[in-house]
Design an enzyme around this catalytic site. Structure first.
Site, mmCIF file in Angstrom:
data_model
loop_
_atom_site.group_PDB
_atom_site.id
_atom_site.type_symbol
_atom_site.label_atom_id
_atom_site.label_comp_id
_atom_site.label_asym_id
_atom_site.label_seq_id
_atom_site.Cartn_x
_atom_site.Cartn_y
_atom_site.Cartn_z
ATOM 1 N N HIS A 98 0.828 -1.206 0.000
ATOM 2 C CA HIS A 98 0.000 0.000 0.000
ATOM 3 C C HIS A 98 0.859 1.251 0.000
ATOM 4 C CE1 HIS A 98 -3.540 2.477 0.719
ATOM 5 N NE2 HIS A 98 -2.722 3.219 1.432
ATOM 6 N N ASP A 177 -15.431 2.610 6.533
ATOM 7 C CA ASP A 177 -14.380 3.498 6.026
ATOM 8 C C ASP A 177 -14.941 4.440 4.964
ATOM 9 O OD1 ASP A 177 -11.593 4.426 5.640
ATOM 10 O OD2 ASP A 177 -11.928 3.615 3.642
ATOM 11 N N ARG A 184 -14.713 12.822 6.696
ATOM 12 C CA ARG A 184 -13.408 13.455 6.978
ATOM 13 C C ARG A 184 -13.055 14.466 5.885
ATOM 14 N NH1 ARG A 184 -9.671 8.622 6.927
ATOM 15 N NH2 ARG A 184 -8.061 10.190 6.940
ATOM 16 N N SER A 199 -8.025 3.867 8.597
ATOM 17 C CA SER A 199 -8.665 3.780 7.284
ATOM 18 C C SER A 199 -7.895 2.816 6.379
ATOM 19 C CB SER A 199 -8.714 5.189 6.671
ATOM 20 O OG SER A 199 -8.955 5.136 5.299
ATOM 21 N N LYS A 203 -8.873 -1.534 5.458
ATOM 22 C CA LYS A 203 -9.063 -2.062 4.101
ATOM 23 C C LYS A 203 -8.077 -3.195 3.828
ATOM 24 C CE LYS A 203 -9.126 2.191 2.780
ATOM 25 N NZ LYS A 203 -9.250 3.540 2.261
HETATM 26 N N1 URA Z 1 -5.728 6.514 2.060
HETATM 27 C C1 URA Z 1 -6.739 5.898 2.706
HETATM 28 O O1 URA Z 1 -7.184 4.825 2.319
HETATM 29 N N2 URA Z 1 -7.249 6.493 3.805
HETATM 30 C C2 URA Z 1 -6.799 7.662 4.277
HETATM 31 O O2 URA Z 1 -7.305 8.135 5.271
HETATM 32 C C3 URA Z 1 -5.743 8.296 3.589
HETATM 33 C C4 URA Z 1 -5.216 7.696 2.478
#
Ligand code: URA
Length: 452
Positions: A98, A177, A184, A199, A203
Site C-alpha cells: 500500500h 471506512d 473526513r 482507514s 481495508k
Molecule cells: N488513504 C486511505 O485509504 N485512507 C486515508 O485516510 C488516507 C489515504
C-alpha cells in the site's frame, strides 16, 4: 460482531453507552474503550449516529489523537463493518502493498509482477486518484479492456493462475471506512495520523493478505509533509497489522519530487513497462527493488536483503516480471498488445507541448504537488469521486533535482486534449521548479525502513 441496538441520536438500548459521553471523553483526551469505539463505528455505519455527532468525534480525535490501542480497536471495528473476501481455495502467501499516495507513483504496476515472478502472490484492493495524486485502478484502466470489477470465480482464477489480482473496493467491503472517509473529507479531519492508519489498515485487513508492505510517502507531494508524521504513521500501521497476526513492514520514501518521469495514467503505464523491460528511471526501479526485497524477506523467499535484491534483479533481467505483467493484463481482460506496442494501444493526448526553461543552472526543486496539480488540470485527476478522467493526458518531467539545464531546454512536456489549459498549466510548471548556480545535494529516496 457488535450486536447492539442504536437509536437515532446515538444511544444504545442494551449497554447504556451514549454518544454524548464518548464525545466528551475523547474531547477531554481520555482513552476510549473497545466497547465505546465499536459502538461509534457500528452506530455510524448503521445510520443510527448522525453525521453531526460523528463529525464532532472525528474532530476530537483530530485534536486529541488516539493511543495505539484505540487506533487498533478502531481499525478492527471498521475491518469487520462489512463483508470480507473468502480466500478458501487460494494456497500460498499473499502480499498486499500500500502506498499512501503520491505523484507519478506507478510502483504497484512493477512490484506486483516482479514479486509474483519470484513466487509471492499479490492480492490487492486499489483505489482511484483523488486531487493531485494518482490511483492504481485509473492507471490500469487506461489499458483498453482492463477490468477491476471481477466476480468471485474470476478473482480465484486470476490469483490461482497468475498470482496477481488487483481490484476495486466493492460496496459491501469496509462500509465504515467509506462513510467516515467521506465525512473526513468535508470536515477538515482527513490528515489525522490515527484516522489515516485506521482507514488504510481496515481495508488491508479486510482484504485478507498475509503480508502487508507500506510505502509511506513524505514531502511536498504527499499526505505526510514531515518525516516525523510519516514515521508515526508507518509505526502505527505496522504495529496494527502485526498485532493482528500479519507480517508487515514500511518504507518511508521521498515525495518532494515526482517518482520517475511520467505523471498521468497511460504515460505511467508506459514508464512501468520500461522498468519491467529492465530500463526506466533509476528512482522508480530502486523503490520497487527495496519494496520487493522487504516482501521476499517477509515471505521467507530470501534470507538476506542482498539475496532478495539479486533474485528481483534476475527476474527483471530475464524478462520473468514482464511475462507476469502480460499474464496479469490478459487475465483481467486487458489488451495484451500493450506489451509490444504500448504507444499504439494506450490512449495518447492529441497535443503535446514542451515547457522550456527560462534560465540555466542546476535544478534544486521540482514541487511534486504542483506537478500533480498540473496533470490534474490537464484532465488526469478528479475533483470528486464521480468525475470522469482523461487517461491520455499528463506530464513528462524531463528535469529533476540535481540535473543541469540550459536556458531554452525543455523542463517538461505536457500531454493534453484541451489546448486552452496550456497557459495556466505552464505557469504552474514554472512555479514548480527552483534553480541554483551550484549543484545541490540529491535527496535520498528511501528515508527509513520500519519493520514489524
Ligand atoms: N488513504 C486511505 O485509504 N485512507 C486515508 O485516510 C488516507 C489515504
Amino acid at each position: 460482531m457488535i450486536e447492539r441496538t442504536h437509536v437515532q441520536g446515538g444511544e444504545s438500548r442494551e449497554c447504556g453507552l451514549r454518544v454524548y459521553d464518548i464525545l466528551l471523553k475523547k474531547r477531554q483526551g481520555r482513552e476510549l474503550s473497545k466497547d465505546e469505539i465499536d459502538f461509534m463505528i457500528a452506530g455510524f455505519t448503521a445510520g443510527d449516529i448522525p453525521d453531526y455527532q460523528m463529525s464532532a468525534w472525528l474532530m476530537a480525535i483530530f485534536f486529541q489523537g488516539m493511543s495505539s490501542k484505540e487506533a487498533y480497536n478502531m481499525t478492527k471495528a471498521m475491518t469487520y463493518s462489512g463483508e470480507t473476501p473468502d480466500f478458501l481455495g487460494i494456497g500460498g502467501i499473499k502480499v498486499d502493498k500500500h502506498s499512501t499516495g503520491g505523484v507519478g507513483d506507478k510502483t504497484t504496476l512493477v512490484l506486483a509482477p516482479l514479486v509474483a515472478a519470484c513466487g509471492v502472490q499479490t492480492v490487492k484492493m486499489s483505489g482511484r486518484g483523488l486531487g493531485h495524486t494518482g490511483g492504481t485502478l485509473d492507471k490500469l484502466e487506461s489499458i483498453p479492456g482492463f477490468r477491476t470489477n471481477l466476480s468471485k470465480e474470476e478473482f480465484l482464477e486470476c490469483i490461482n493462475t497468475v498470482g496477481i489480482v488487483i481490484m476495486g473496493q466493492t460496496d459491501s467491503m469496509v462500509p465504515a471506512d467509506r462513510k467516515i472517509y467521506a465525512l473526513r473529507d468535508v470536515t477538515a479531519t482527513a490528515d489525522s495520523v490515527p484516522l489515516i492508519a485506521a482507514s488504510i489498515c481496515s481495508k488491508k485487513l479486510a482484504f485478507g493478505a498475509d503480508i502487508i508492505v507500506f510505502d509511506v510517502k513524505v514531502g511536498k507531494g504527499a499526505f505526510m509533509k514531515s518525516k516525523r508524521d510519516a514515521l508515526r504513521l508507518a509505526e502505527l500501521m505496522v504495529g496494527i497489522i502485526t498485532k493482528e497476526g500479519k507480517q508487515g513492514a514500511a518504507v518511508i520514501s521521498d515525495m518532494n519530487q515526482p517518482l520517475g518521469h511520467a505523471v498521468g495514467n497511460s504515460l505511467e503505464v508506459m514508464e512501468a513497462l520500461d522498468v519491467l523491460r529492465g530500463k526506466g528511471p533509476e528512482d522508480l526501479k530502486s523503490l520497487c527493488i527495496s519494496l520487493g526485497a522487504l516482501t521476499l524477506l517477509l515471505a521467507g523467499k530470501a534470507e538476506t536483503p542482498e539475496e532478495a535484491e539479486l533474485t528481483l534483479l534476475n527476474a527483471l533481467e530475464a524478462g520473468a516480471a514482464l511475462n507476469k505483467f502480460a499474464d496479469f493484463i490478459t487475465a483481467q481482460g486487458g489488451d495484451i498488445r500493450v506489451i509490444e506496442t504500448p504507444t499504439a494501444i494506450l490512449p495518447i493526448a492529441k497535443y503535446q507541448k514542451e515547457i522550456l526553461s527560462t534560465r540555466s543552472g542546476y535544478i534544486t526543486e521540482v514541487d511534486a504537488e504542483r506537478i500533480g496539480m498540473a496533470s490534474f488540470i490537464l484532465g488526469a485527476g478528479r475533483r470528486t469521486k464521480d468525475d470522469i478522467i482523461d487517461p491520455s493526458v499528463g506530464v513528462i518531467v524531463h528535469k529533476k533535482i540535481g540535473d543541469k539545464i540550459e536556458q531554452g531546454e525543455p523542463l517538461v512536456t505536457l500531454y493534453t486534449n484541451k489546448q486552452d489549459t496550456f497557459e495556466s498549466v505552464a505557469r504552474l510548471i514554472m512555479e514548480s521548479y527552483k534553480f541554483s548556480e551550484d549543484r545541490p545535494d540529491i535527496p535520498g529516496l528511501i528515508k527509513q525502513v520500519v519493520r514489524g
